[in-house]
Scaffold this active site. Sequence first.
Site, PDB file in Angstrom:
ATOM      1  N   LYS A  39       0.794  19.853  32.894  1.00  0.00           N
ATOM      2  CA  LYS A  39       1.792  20.842  32.466  1.00  0.00           C
ATOM      3  C   LYS A  39       2.659  21.175  33.661  1.00  0.00           C
ATOM      4  O   LYS A  39       2.251  21.024  34.820  1.00  0.00           O
ATOM      5  CB  LYS A  39       1.121  22.114  31.939  1.00  0.00           C
ATOM      6  CG  LYS A  39       1.977  22.881  30.939  1.00  0.00           C
ATOM      7  CD  LYS A  39       2.026  22.190  29.574  1.00  0.00           C
ATOM      8  CE  LYS A  39       2.821  23.010  28.585  1.00  0.00           C
ATOM      9  NZ  LYS A  39       2.773  22.422  27.236  1.00  0.00           N
TER      10      LYS A  39
ATOM     11  N   LYS B 235      -6.466  18.727  24.079  1.00  0.00           N
ATOM     12  CA  LYS B 235      -5.504  18.504  23.001  1.00  0.00           C
ATOM     13  C   LYS B 235      -5.106  17.033  22.941  1.00  0.00           C
ATOM     14  O   LYS B 235      -5.105  16.413  21.869  1.00  0.00           O
ATOM     15  CB  LYS B 235      -4.268  19.376  23.226  1.00  0.00           C
ATOM     16  CG  LYS B 235      -3.202  19.252  22.156  1.00  0.00           C
ATOM     17  CD  LYS B 235      -1.930  19.972  22.549  1.00  0.00           C
ATOM     18  CE  LYS B 235      -2.121  21.440  22.784  1.00  0.00           C
ATOM     19  NZ  LYS B 235      -0.854  22.155  23.043  1.00  0.00           N
TER      20      LYS B 235
ATOM     21  N   ASN C 113      11.051  26.427  17.773  1.00  0.00           N
ATOM     22  CA  ASN C 113      10.873  25.118  17.145  1.00  0.00           C
ATOM     23  C   ASN C 113       9.605  25.034  16.298  1.00  0.00           C
ATOM     24  O   ASN C 113       9.638  24.571  15.154  1.00  0.00           O
ATOM     25  CB  ASN C 113      10.850  24.062  18.256  1.00  0.00           C
ATOM     26  CG  ASN C 113      10.740  22.652  17.736  1.00  0.00           C
ATOM     27  OD1 ASN C 113       9.657  22.206  17.405  1.00  0.00           O
ATOM     28  ND2 ASN C 113      11.852  21.948  17.664  1.00  0.00           N
TER      29      ASN C 113
ATOM     30  N   LYS D  53       0.339  13.830  30.587  1.00  0.00           N
ATOM     31  CA  LYS D  53       1.285  14.144  29.517  1.00  0.00           C
ATOM     32  C   LYS D  53       1.221  15.634  29.234  1.00  0.00           C
ATOM     33  O   LYS D  53       0.138  16.188  29.017  1.00  0.00           O
ATOM     34  CB  LYS D  53       0.910  13.369  28.241  1.00  0.00           C
ATOM     35  CG  LYS D  53       1.928  13.543  27.122  1.00  0.00           C
ATOM     36  CD  LYS D  53       3.053  12.552  27.287  1.00  0.00           C
ATOM     37  CE  LYS D  53       4.213  12.853  26.364  1.00  0.00           C
ATOM     38  NZ  LYS D  53       5.067  13.972  26.826  1.00  0.00           N
TER      39      LYS D  53
ATOM     40  N   GLY E 176       9.283  18.657  26.444  1.00  0.00           N
ATOM     41  CA  GLY E 176       9.798  20.007  26.286  1.00  0.00           C
ATOM     42  C   GLY E 176       8.688  21.020  26.059  1.00  0.00           C
ATOM     43  O   GLY E 176       7.535  20.679  25.838  1.00  0.00           O
ATOM     44  N   ASP E 177       9.065  22.277  26.106  1.00  0.00           N
ATOM     45  CA  ASP E 177       8.143  23.384  25.835  1.00  0.00           C
ATOM     46  C   ASP E 177       9.030  24.604  25.648  1.00  0.00           C
ATOM     47  O   ASP E 177      10.243  24.480  25.436  1.00  0.00           O
ATOM     48  CB  ASP E 177       7.135  23.556  26.980  1.00  0.00           C
ATOM     49  CG  ASP E 177       5.953  24.446  26.606  1.00  0.00           C
ATOM     50  OD1 ASP E 177       5.969  25.640  26.994  1.00  0.00           O
ATOM     51  OD2 ASP E 177       5.040  23.975  25.914  1.00  0.00           O
TER      52      ASP E 177
ATOM     53  N   THR F 190       5.415  19.472  15.917  1.00  0.00           N
ATOM     54  CA  THR F 190       4.384  20.482  16.161  1.00  0.00           C
ATOM     55  C   THR F 190       4.212  21.382  14.942  1.00  0.00           C
ATOM     56  O   THR F 190       3.081  21.665  14.514  1.00  0.00           O
ATOM     57  CB  THR F 190       4.722  21.325  17.400  1.00  0.00           C
ATOM     58  OG1 THR F 190       5.014  20.463  18.500  1.00  0.00           O
ATOM     59  CG2 THR F 190       3.555  22.222  17.771  1.00  0.00           C
TER      60      THR F 190
ATOM     61  N   SER G 218       4.979  12.884  20.738  1.00  0.00           N
ATOM     62  CA  SER G 218       5.490  12.483  22.051  1.00  0.00           C
ATOM     63  C   SER G 218       4.869  11.155  22.483  1.00  0.00           C
ATOM     64  O   SER G 218       5.551  10.287  23.033  1.00  0.00           O
ATOM     65  CB  SER G 218       5.181  13.559  23.093  1.00  0.00           C
ATOM     66  OG  SER G 218       6.046  14.663  22.965  1.00  0.00           O
TER      67      SER G 218
ATOM     68  N   GLN H  26      -4.320  21.082  27.714  1.00  0.00           N
ATOM     69  CA  GLN H  26      -3.676  19.821  27.344  1.00  0.00           C
ATOM     70  C   GLN H  26      -4.641  18.646  27.448  1.00  0.00           C
ATOM     71  O   GLN H  26      -4.507  17.663  26.707  1.00  0.00           O
ATOM     72  CB  GLN H  26      -2.462  19.583  28.251  1.00  0.00           C
ATOM     73  CG  GLN H  26      -1.424  18.635  27.689  1.00  0.00           C
ATOM     74  CD  GLN H  26      -0.540  19.268  26.626  1.00  0.00           C
ATOM     75  OE1 GLN H  26      -0.129  20.409  26.771  1.00  0.00           O
ATOM     76  NE2 GLN H  26      -0.255  18.539  25.566  1.00  0.00           N
TER      77      GLN H  26
END
Length: 443
Positions: A125, A113, A239, A89, A164-165, A208, A375, A110
């Site tokens: 990623k 996290k 965002n 993820k 998304g990123d 976020t 997510s 990640q």
Amino acid sequence: MTYSQRVLNELKEKNFDQPEFIQAATEVLEALAPVVDNDPKYEKAGLLERLVEPERQIMFRIPWVDDEGKVHVNRGYRVQFNSAIGPYKGGLRLHPSVNLSIIKFLGFEQIFKNSLTGLPIGGAKGGSDFDPKGKSDMEVMRFCQAFMNELYKYVGADEDVPAGDIGTGAREVGYLYGQYKKLTNRSEGVLTGKGLSFGGSLARTEATGYGLVYITEELLKDHGKNISGARIAVSGSGNVAIYAMEKAIQLGAKVISCSDSTGYIIDENGIDVEAVKQIKEVERKRIKEYVTTHPSATYGEGSIWDVVDCEVALPCATQNEINKERAQRLADTGCYAVCEGANMPTDNEGIQVFLDENILFIPGKASNAGGVATSALEMGQNSIRSSWTFDEVDNKLKGIMINIYYHMKNACDEYDAKDNFVIGANIAGFMKVADAMMAQGIV
């Protein structure tokens, strides 16, 4: 030589051309030293060596055609770092700066996290050096379709779920999902950040930024301070920054700044978040437009951290925006808390300044975990073919962020690292992944 130092030295030698990845790995391995250097089972199992090496690295070309009929070729990446606790993820970043080092650093972060959220998701990623800025909707669509023509082979609802990123918003996720569905003939939760009409989750857009403020609020509360009335500086205007500002203002804070790649604004009357949304999300213009309708605000070029005075700093722009000098300046001008909204916005020397100056500091792997947490909640809703209300998702998000804070704090207490949340976050994230890797054998 200790186990962690040996692995770090070998990593630096093997990946000498990947500074961002080495920076991230250095922070993690140094923080994990109290755990792994005092328990020989980890070295015997080669756990760190396996942890720092991605399970899979995919790099591919992305040919697409612009509106004038010219062919362009970009480079695409997907680094599937660790799946010990669940399917991969992590987001897809579209930005000219994207390279393998940056994708590996993001994927490595990640892992921890995602573990901190308490949800069963592994770390990954991806992205491309494609720049969506200035491109038409049709050009972005053709690029996304070309990207998914290769990516679809490696992703799936129970295998790898991108999101998304930077540069990848609802528009891009929609195009990617449409092409995945066309190629596979499957309607499944393969991407998160989808539109509400085809499996997206309420509160995902805000997650976020809201999550960042929830954990900041808990940090301050736990140290006898209050977010209400606090003078907060934010960098970025994407965002994360927008919704961090929105939630902070809702909780009574005074937010005085935001920025983009061209410069920053400071509004001593308090940032008008709705105006920022109009400029950045609707008109897609530069942040300097803000001063045309808000004469009390000032605009400047360069970094906001060179000029702003605040009590709480929320860096939400990009990696390494706060260095040693900027960190010291924040400390000298009365800042008492820094919580990262971006991925690794403070370099290692800057982090050390915050720790030396007793500034409350939460690293991004903990404080910006709200996005991936929501997510994962979207994945859950897709799996049960259902959807939750905004308040249901928001309440779950707040609970997750508060739990992350206390997981970090407990790790700090256990390893005699009071208020060193860099150590706390890394150890708390590591233990779940390490236990899973040890239980599953040498794979």
